[in-house]
Scaffold this active site. Structure first.
Site, mmCIF file in Angstrom:
data_model
loop_
_atom_site.group_PDB
_atom_site.id
_atom_site.type_symbol
_atom_site.label_atom_id
_atom_site.label_comp_id
_atom_site.label_asym_id
_atom_site.label_seq_id
_atom_site.Cartn_x
_atom_site.Cartn_y
_atom_site.Cartn_z
ATOM 1 C CG ASP A 1 -1.435 2.275 6.838
ATOM 2 O OD1 ASP A 1 -1.726 2.243 5.627
ATOM 3 O OD2 ASP A 1 -1.507 3.297 7.536
ATOM 4 C CG ASP B 1 -4.268 -1.183 2.955
ATOM 5 O OD1 ASP B 1 -4.557 -1.088 1.760
ATOM 6 O OD2 ASP B 1 -3.588 -0.343 3.568
ATOM 7 C CG ASP C 1 -1.688 1.243 1.412
ATOM 8 O OD1 ASP C 1 -2.328 1.670 0.440
ATOM 9 O OD2 ASP C 1 -1.652 1.823 2.519
#
Length: 731
Positions: free
Chosen positions: A630, A634, A451
């Site tokens: 995080d 996600d 991410d």
């Protein structure tokens, strides 16, 4: 905070110096009924006189209900009222010439490993002393003593050897008996049988006035078995687990502030809402928020960060951190078993003890192995009784050698030793393993998906090329930004401060919701905010705009990359990993970050469902995916990945869904995690081969009579130590 309510709830134990203060007397009276258990070490204690002296001195202290000295452990346990402190008792003993130090009762269990080591070492010493004495007597027999003289030496040897074997063999006997009571054949059952057989045949030979007795071999057998177990204990203790490292950071007591009075209080009695004082140089005893003071914190042992972190009013602190420079007053949010440090230690302990594929394989092999050991031993006994025409002594020796040499100790250590060593290595690098199988799955990874915001970046904007902007424009923008709490405004004000630019004098500052902030500078309206509000042309990047007398200035921002992100990506790619970047952010910042980090495969504007779908697609293609993220968006992708990692700053949902937590800000340890996990898998396989190869060679030698019980003990101990040392080769 309602002080009266909080203070009436906060447990304390008043110090002697405070008893003259009326407030302290009132507080102490409220807690007088609460009992406290204080444990002190007595390093110089010795003899019955010390026991009576210490107990009498402590029981004379008002508030002490009982004091009991354990001379073997050189400790005294004191049951007292809440008004009695360890410092007061230490001072009383000092007046009697007795040195004393406080021990934490809640953490004494953490020293159990050390206690076991000392116990083993003591038994090794007893076995060695007896072995040398029995060997001296055996030399006389070997030198030609006959008849009554020989029998006398045998009986004396037996008088030394039998009590020794009974005493030093207790670790084996207790473990074997516990296994048999559960209907199992544990690893110590064959060892115990071998010790009993070696001693029994020696007694039989002596009673029958036989030429040979094997009391020396029985004691030597016990000595080498214990020595091997102690060396194995020490090699595993060197590779201390992450759980033990975390437990060692826990603090037994804290200074609670009650009506301005400092009261030393056990951690178990501290509650959320209490206020504690943490002096410079002390370790943070609780989780909390800084109420007063400014200092720097050393978080190195918890996060791996090498540089101290500034702490001031409002800073969130965690148990285990070290306060470096100034006193801090902290409002408690969690303490003791509820603290993040304690929960982290529990989590690691569970992960270290979890069953992996290799652990299950070793357990199944050991269960099959133990019955096979006894079948082989009894078969060898029957065969050699027949082959030698009834030579009981010879048959029992071979049977005992088979029992010892085939003990599956090395097989049982093959996996746990590696898992403990690997978790300790990763913890020191700033990675906390939450799931027991994560290490095994991490070794299989061939694709890494990142991410962006909060993962490869810190989620904190930083101004770009601020030094290239006109000095006056930056000064005006900094003055306006100081009046706003918007993240871009704060970043702009911090950037100007870093450059040493003094904010301009702005009057009439006011914030326009959704637009920006404006004010008067030298009679001119100045604005800082959205492009359309400031009559500026919007840039294709994150930016804020300054309108200054018809002129406009654009201040562009970029998301600050995490330290070590570039090194982590480069190392993963060098290791042959396929690296992808999936972000819900706009195309321009995602493209810029991917270019800076060298990630060729990137996608912007990705929705949470699309992230999870991409992970599933890669899995369907046979890829083993490591997802690093995080945010709440996600969570589905983290759960769908083969293994997942989240930063400690991640949302709770992301941390729960992940298998490993990155404790610090530095991303570089990710590559270390993959490397260590692969090393760990190789070490497990190597340990299986070592234990298997040992038995392939050793068992036939014992069956044909080429290995004595003593040689078998040496070989078995060597195999266990070899497996433990191999586990410690992780780097």
């Amino acid at each position: 905070m309602a002080l009266a309510e909080d203070f009436s709830r906060a447990p304390i134990s008043a110090c002697p110096a405070c008893t003259v203060v009326p407030a302290a007397e009132r507080i102490a009276a409220q807690r007088a009924a609460r009992a406290a258990r204080i444990v002190l070490s007595l390093p110089n204690a010795g003899g019955a006189q010390s026991i009576s002296l210490v107990e009498a001195a402590l029981q004379a202290v008002p508030g002490v209900r009982s004091a009991r000295v354990n001379l073997t452990r050189k400790r005294v346990s004191v049951d007292a009222e809440g008004t009695v402190t360890a410092a007061r008792l230490i001072a009383v003993l000092a007046d009697q010439g007795q040195e004393a130090h406080e021990l934490d009762p809640g953490l004494l269990s953490a020293t159990e490993t050390d206690r076991q080591g000392r116990d083993l070492l003591m038994r090794v010493g007893v076995a060695f002393f007896s072995m040398m004495n029995v060997m001296l007597l055996s030399v006389a027999v070997w030198s030609g003593a006959e008849a009554a003289t020989r029998d006398l030496f045998h009986w004396i040897s037996g008088a030394i050897a039998l009590p020794t074997v009974i005493f030093v063999g207790q670790p084996f006997f207790r473990s074997a008996w516990a296994s048999l009571r559960r209907g199992r054949l544990g690893m110590d059952v064959p060892i115990s049988l071998a010790l009993i057989l070696a001693s029994s045949i020696s007694v039989y030979e002596t009673a029958m006035s036989g030429e040979y007795a094997y009391f020396d071999a029985a004691v030597m057998l016990a000595f080498f078995l214990l020595l091997g177990r102690y060396l194995d204990h020490r090699t595993r203790a060197i590779a201390r687990s992450a759980a033990e490292e975390l437990a060692a950071l826990e603090v037994p007591r804290a200074i609670v502030l009650l009506d301005g009075i400092e009261v030393e209080t056990p951690i178990a009695d501290i509650r959320p809402g209490d206020t504690v004082l943490v002096r410079p140089g002390a370790r943070m005893p609780v989780d909390g928020v800084v109420l007063h003071g400014a200092s720097e914190l050393d978080r190195g042992l918890l996060t791996g960060e090498s540089l101290p972190v500034r702490a001031g009013v409002g800073t969130v602190v965690s148990a285990g951190e070290v306060n470096l420079t100034g006193p801090l007053t902290v409002t408690v949010t969690a303490a003791g078993k509820e603290s993040s440090l304690h929960r982290m230690a529990d989590l690691v302990a569970v992960a270290e003890g979890a069953k992996t594929r290799y652990t299950s394989l070793a357990d199944r092999a050991a269960k099959l192995y133990s019955p096979l050991v006894h079948i082989l031993s009894f078969s060898a006994f029957g065969y050699w009784m027949w082959a030698t025409g009834g030579d009981l002594r010879y048959a029992i020796n071979i049977s005992a050698a088979v029992l010892i040499i085939t003990c599956p100790c090395a097989l049982g250590l093959a996996v746990p030793a590696v898992i403990t060593s690997a978790s300790g290595r990763l913890f020191h690098k700033g990675l906390l393993i939450k799931h027991g199988t994560a290490l095994e799955r991490l070794a299989e990874v061939d694709t890494v998906v990142f991410d962006k915001t909060g993962t490869l970046t810190l989620g904190v904007p930083e101004p770009l090329a601020l030094a290239d902007q006109p000095h006056a424009a930056v000064a005006i923008a900094a003055a306006l930004a100081a009046g706003s709490s918007h993240p871009l405004a704060r970043a702009l004000a911090d950037g100007a401060r870093t450059l040493g630019i003094t904010p301009a004098e702005i009057t009439g500052i006011r914030e326009v919701p959704g637009q920006g902030i404006e004010g008067q500078w030298q009679g001119t309206l100045v604005r800082l905010g959205r492009a359309d509000w400031c009559a500026a042309t919007a840039l294709p990047v994150t930016a804020t705009y300054l309108s200054l007398g018809g002129a406009t200035h654009a201040f562009a921002f970029n998301d600050r990359p995490r330290p070590g992100a570039d090194r982590a990506v480069a190392a993963l790619q060098a290791a042959g990993m396929q690296v992808e970047l999936l972000s819900g952010d706009a195309e321009t910042p995602v493209r810029d970050l991917a270019r800076r980090l060298g990630i060729a495969d990137w996608r912007a504007g990705v929705l949470p469902a699309e992230k999870a779908a991409r992970i599933s697609t890669l899995a369907a293609e046979g890829r083993k995916v490591l997802m690093v993220g995080d945010g709440l968006n996600d969570t589905a992708a983290l759960a769908a990945a083969h293994v997942s990692i989240s930063p400690a700053s991640a949302l709770d949902a992301a941390r729960v869904a992940s298998d490993i937590v990155l404790l610090g800000q530095d991303m570089a340890p990710l590559a270390d995690a993959l490397r260590i996990s692969r090393q760990a898998t190789r070490r497990m396989i190597e340990n299986f081969l070592i234990s298997g190869g040992y038995n392939v060679v050793a068992v036939p030698l014992a069956l044909v009579g080429l290995a004595t019980p003593l040689a078998a003990a040496l070989a078995m101990s060597l195999s266990s130590i070899t497996v433990s040392l191999n586990a410690m080769r992780l780097k």
